[in-house]
Design a protein around this motif. Structure first.
Motif, PDB file in Angstrom:
ATOM      1  N   LEU A  40      -9.451 -15.041  -4.518  1.00  0.00           N
ATOM      2  CA  LEU A  40     -10.409 -13.948  -4.650  1.00  0.00           C
ATOM      3  C   LEU A  40      -9.729 -12.591  -4.778  1.00  0.00           C
ATOM      4  O   LEU A  40     -10.170 -11.724  -5.544  1.00  0.00           O
ATOM      5  CB  LEU A  40     -11.358 -13.940  -3.442  1.00  0.00           C
ATOM      6  N   LEU A  41      -8.636 -12.381  -4.041  1.00  0.00           N
ATOM      7  CA  LEU A  41      -7.959 -11.090  -4.104  1.00  0.00           C
ATOM      8  C   LEU A  41      -7.335 -10.832  -5.468  1.00  0.00           C
ATOM      9  O   LEU A  41      -7.386  -9.703  -5.983  1.00  0.00           O
ATOM     10  CB  LEU A  41      -6.879 -11.007  -3.016  1.00  0.00           C
ATOM     11  N   PHE A  42      -6.753 -11.870  -6.064  1.00  0.00           N
ATOM     12  CA  PHE A  42      -6.026 -11.670  -7.318  1.00  0.00           C
ATOM     13  C   PHE A  42      -6.849 -12.021  -8.551  1.00  0.00           C
ATOM     14  O   PHE A  42      -6.307 -12.056  -9.654  1.00  0.00           O
ATOM     15  CB  PHE A  42      -4.737 -12.495  -7.305  1.00  0.00           C
ATOM     16  N   THR A  43      -8.135 -12.257  -8.387  1.00  0.00           N
ATOM     17  CA  THR A  43      -8.994 -12.494  -9.546  1.00  0.00           C
ATOM     18  C   THR A  43     -10.184 -11.539  -9.531  1.00  0.00           C
ATOM     19  O   THR A  43     -10.253 -10.605 -10.322  1.00  0.00           O
ATOM     20  CB  THR A  43      -9.484 -13.952  -9.567  1.00  0.00           C
ATOM     21  N   ARG A  44     -11.119 -11.742  -8.610  1.00  0.00           N
ATOM     22  CA  ARG A  44     -12.342 -10.960  -8.613  1.00  0.00           C
ATOM     23  C   ARG A  44     -12.138  -9.562  -8.047  1.00  0.00           C
ATOM     24  O   ARG A  44     -12.734  -8.592  -8.533  1.00  0.00           O
ATOM     25  CB  ARG A  44     -13.424 -11.700  -7.823  1.00  0.00           C
ATOM     26  N   TYR A  45     -11.294  -9.438  -7.020  1.00  0.00           N
ATOM     27  CA  TYR A  45     -11.119  -8.149  -6.347  1.00  0.00           C
ATOM     28  C   TYR A  45      -9.736  -7.573  -6.599  1.00  0.00           C
ATOM     29  O   TYR A  45      -9.180  -6.886  -5.741  1.00  0.00           O
ATOM     30  CB  TYR A  45     -11.354  -8.305  -4.849  1.00  0.00           C
ATOM     31  N   ILE A  46      -9.155  -7.823  -7.769  1.00  0.00           N
ATOM     32  CA  ILE A  46      -7.803  -7.357  -8.039  1.00  0.00           C
ATOM     33  C   ILE A  46      -7.741  -5.838  -8.122  1.00  0.00           C
ATOM     34  O   ILE A  46      -6.767  -5.213  -7.681  1.00  0.00           O
ATOM     35  CB  ILE A  46      -7.275  -8.006  -9.346  1.00  0.00           C
ATOM     36  N   PHE A  47      -8.765  -5.191  -8.687  1.00  0.00           N
ATOM     37  CA  PHE A  47      -8.755  -3.730  -8.810  1.00  0.00           C
ATOM     38  C   PHE A  47      -8.777  -3.062  -7.433  1.00  0.00           C
ATOM     39  O   PHE A  47      -7.989  -2.142  -7.150  1.00  0.00           O
ATOM     40  CB  PHE A  47      -9.950  -3.266  -9.649  1.00  0.00           C
ATOM     41  N   GLY A  48      -9.679  -3.499  -6.574  1.00  0.00           N
ATOM     42  CA  GLY A  48      -9.717  -2.939  -5.225  1.00  0.00           C
ATOM     43  C   GLY A  48      -8.444  -3.199  -4.444  1.00  0.00           C
ATOM     44  O   GLY A  48      -7.976  -2.347  -3.686  1.00  0.00           O
ATOM     45  N   PHE A  49      -7.847  -4.377  -4.649  1.00  0.00           N
ATOM     46  CA  PHE A  49      -6.603  -4.717  -3.966  1.00  0.00           C
ATOM     47  C   PHE A  49      -5.460  -3.802  -4.413  1.00  0.00           C
ATOM     48  O   PHE A  49      -4.672  -3.317  -3.592  1.00  0.00           O
ATOM     49  CB  PHE A  49      -6.260  -6.185  -4.242  1.00  0.00           C
ATOM     50  N   GLU A  50      -5.377  -3.529  -5.704  1.00  0.00           N
ATOM     51  CA  GLU A  50      -4.340  -2.636  -6.207  1.00  0.00           C
ATOM     52  C   GLU A  50      -4.570  -1.201  -5.741  1.00  0.00           C
ATOM     53  O   GLU A  50      -3.616  -0.482  -5.407  1.00  0.00           O
ATOM     54  CB  GLU A  50      -4.316  -2.687  -7.739  1.00  0.00           C
ATOM     55  N   VAL A  51      -5.821  -0.765  -5.700  1.00  0.00           N
ATOM     56  CA  VAL A  51      -6.122   0.592  -5.213  1.00  0.00           C
ATOM     57  C   VAL A  51      -5.746   0.728  -3.740  1.00  0.00           C
ATOM     58  O   VAL A  51      -5.175   1.742  -3.316  1.00  0.00           O
ATOM     59  CB  VAL A  51      -7.606   0.921  -5.440  1.00  0.00           C
ATOM     60  N   ALA A  52      -6.039  -0.296  -2.945  1.00  0.00           N
ATOM     61  CA  ALA A  52      -5.666  -0.258  -1.525  1.00  0.00           C
ATOM     62  C   ALA A  52      -4.148  -0.202  -1.356  1.00  0.00           C
ATOM     63  O   ALA A  52      -3.631   0.543  -0.507  1.00  0.00           O
ATOM     64  CB  ALA A  52      -6.240  -1.471  -0.804  1.00  0.00           C
ATOM     65  N   GLY A  53      -3.421  -0.970  -2.173  1.00  0.00           N
ATOM     66  CA  GLY A  53      -1.965  -0.909  -2.113  1.00  0.00           C
ATOM     67  C   GLY A  53      -1.418   0.447  -2.510  1.00  0.00           C
ATOM     68  O   GLY A  53      -0.469   0.961  -1.899  1.00  0.00           O
ATOM     69  N   LEU A  54      -2.031   1.084  -3.522  1.00  0.00           N
ATOM     70  CA  LEU A  54      -1.604   2.424  -3.936  1.00  0.00           C
ATOM     71  C   LEU A  54      -1.878   3.457  -2.847  1.00  0.00           C
ATOM     72  O   LEU A  54      -1.042   4.340  -2.588  1.00  0.00           O
ATOM     73  CB  LEU A  54      -2.318   2.808  -5.232  1.00  0.00           C
ATOM     74  N   VAL A  55      -3.029   3.344  -2.197  1.00  0.00           N
ATOM     75  CA  VAL A  55      -3.350   4.276  -1.110  1.00  0.00           C
ATOM     76  C   VAL A  55      -2.360   4.125   0.047  1.00  0.00           C
ATOM     77  O   VAL A  55      -1.886   5.117   0.632  1.00  0.00           O
ATOM     78  CB  VAL A  55      -4.798   4.051  -0.638  1.00  0.00           C
ATOM     79  N   LEU A  56      -2.013   2.891   0.387  1.00  0.00           N
ATOM     80  CA  LEU A  56      -1.031   2.675   1.449  1.00  0.00           C
ATOM     81  C   LEU A  56       0.350   3.207   1.063  1.00  0.00           C
ATOM     82  O   LEU A  56       1.070   3.765   1.908  1.00  0.00           O
ATOM     83  CB  LEU A  56      -0.947   1.176   1.774  1.00  0.00           C
ATOM     84  N   LEU A  57       0.728   3.050  -0.215  1.00  0.00           N
ATOM     85  CA  LEU A  57       2.005   3.589  -0.667  1.00  0.00           C
ATOM     86  C   LEU A  57       2.035   5.105  -0.568  1.00  0.00           C
ATOM     87  O   LEU A  57       3.026   5.703  -0.112  1.00  0.00           O
ATOM     88  CB  LEU A  57       2.270   3.149  -2.107  1.00  0.00           C
ATOM     89  N   VAL A  58       0.945   5.763  -0.969  1.00  0.00           N
ATOM     90  CA  VAL A  58       0.863   7.222  -0.845  1.00  0.00           C
ATOM     91  C   VAL A  58       0.929   7.645   0.617  1.00  0.00           C
ATOM     92  O   VAL A  58       1.569   8.653   0.961  1.00  0.00           O
ATOM     93  CB  VAL A  58      -0.430   7.725  -1.516  1.00  0.00           C
ATOM     94  N   ALA A  59       0.278   6.886   1.496  1.00  0.00           N
ATOM     95  CA  ALA A  59       0.325   7.212   2.924  1.00  0.00           C
ATOM     96  C   ALA A  59       1.742   7.089   3.475  1.00  0.00           C
ATOM     97  O   ALA A  59       2.189   7.923   4.285  1.00  0.00           O
ATOM     98  CB  ALA A  59      -0.631   6.300   3.689  1.00  0.00           C
ATOM     99  N   ILE A  60       2.484   6.078   3.043  1.00  0.00           N
ATOM    100  CA  ILE A  60       3.870   5.906   3.508  1.00  0.00           C
ATOM    101  C   ILE A  60       4.746   7.064   3.035  1.00  0.00           C
ATOM    102  O   ILE A  60       5.531   7.635   3.799  1.00  0.00           O
ATOM    103  CB  ILE A  60       4.419   4.560   3.026  1.00  0.00           C
ATOM    104  N   VAL A  61       4.612   7.418   1.745  1.00  0.00           N
ATOM    105  CA  VAL A  61       5.403   8.529   1.205  1.00  0.00           C
ATOM    106  C   VAL A  61       5.047   9.834   1.914  1.00  0.00           C
ATOM    107  O   VAL A  61       5.929  10.650   2.237  1.00  0.00           O
ATOM    108  CB  VAL A  61       5.179   8.637  -0.311  1.00  0.00           C
TER     109      VAL A  61
END
Length: 226
Positions: free
Chosen positions: A139-160
């Motif tokens: 489900l994460l890598f098919t139906r909800y891939i966009f939200g999953f990538e956005v969440a990863g980008l937000v976490l990366l920005v938070a780390i930086v």
């Protein structure tokens, strides 16, 4: 009433009580420990919902890593609790309003998604032959891939952002320069010096070592040597 229903109400009551103690405990260490208890109860609820992967990840990531680090920081830093709790009553009304808004939003999301969840469970053979972890990955890598990538980008920005806010250039503090370490050459780090060979020590059998007053100048009668 089924036994799973009894367990659900038990863990739910403990979760709500521990969450209230997180914000009302007088000591930050006690608040952190009550938050650990809340995480454990939430993990138990997820286990009752057959979400084993989420339950284990909650215990391993939040309880095993995040909260241990938080407790370490709280116990190492001298926190003045009197200053923190001095204006607690003044912010209670606003906190109540914000909490009520969050509860209403969560209720709307759950109410809207309940039908989709029941429909997904009713699908025959969709995820019946795979495990819970496999189903979440699909489900994460098919139906909800966009939200999953956005969440990863937000976490990366938070780390930086966290690294950028904590970096401080202080005078007199030695810092490593990775670019300078990569450009280093062998001739800049080592220097070969030619030195004359040292003389060997005399053999004790042929030349006994000088001890005591031996080797001092001869002194005549009535004279004292310095």
């Amino acid at each position: 009433m089924e036994f799973t229903t009894v367990l659900f109400y038990l863990f739910a009551i403990l979760l709500v009580a521990s969450a209230l103690r997180v914000v009302t405990a007088p000591n930050p260490v006690q608040s952190a420990l009550f938050l650990v208890l809340a995480f454990f109860n939430a993990a138990a609820l997820w286990m009752l919902l057959q979400a084993e992967f989420l339950s284990i990840m909650l215990v391993l990531v939040y309880v095993g890593a995040v909260m241990v680090l938080f407790l370490f920081v709280v116990m190492m830093v001298d926190v003045n609790t009197e200053v923190l709790r001095r204006d607690f009553k003044r912010f209670v009304p606003w906190a109540t309003v914000v909490g009520a808004i969050i509860v209403v939003e969560l209720a709307l999301v759950l109410w809207h998604g309940y039908g989709a969840t029941v429909e997904a469970r009713a699908l025959p053979g969709a995820f019946a032959s795979v495990s819970n972890t496999h189903g979440i990955g699909v489900l994460l890598f098919t139906r909800y891939i966009f939200g999953f990538e956005v969440a990863g980008l937000v976490l990366l920005v938070a780390i930086v952002a966290a690294v950028g806010l904590t970096v401080r250039h202080r005078e007199g503090v030695k810092r490593t320069d990775p670019s300078a370490q990569v450009r280093v050459r062998a001739q800049d780090r080592i220097r070969i010096v030619r030195m004359a060979a040292e003389k060997t020590a005399p053999d004790a059998a042929t030349e006994p070592p000088v001890t005591g007053d031996a080797g001092a100048g001869k002194v005549g009668p009535g004279k004292v040597s310095n």
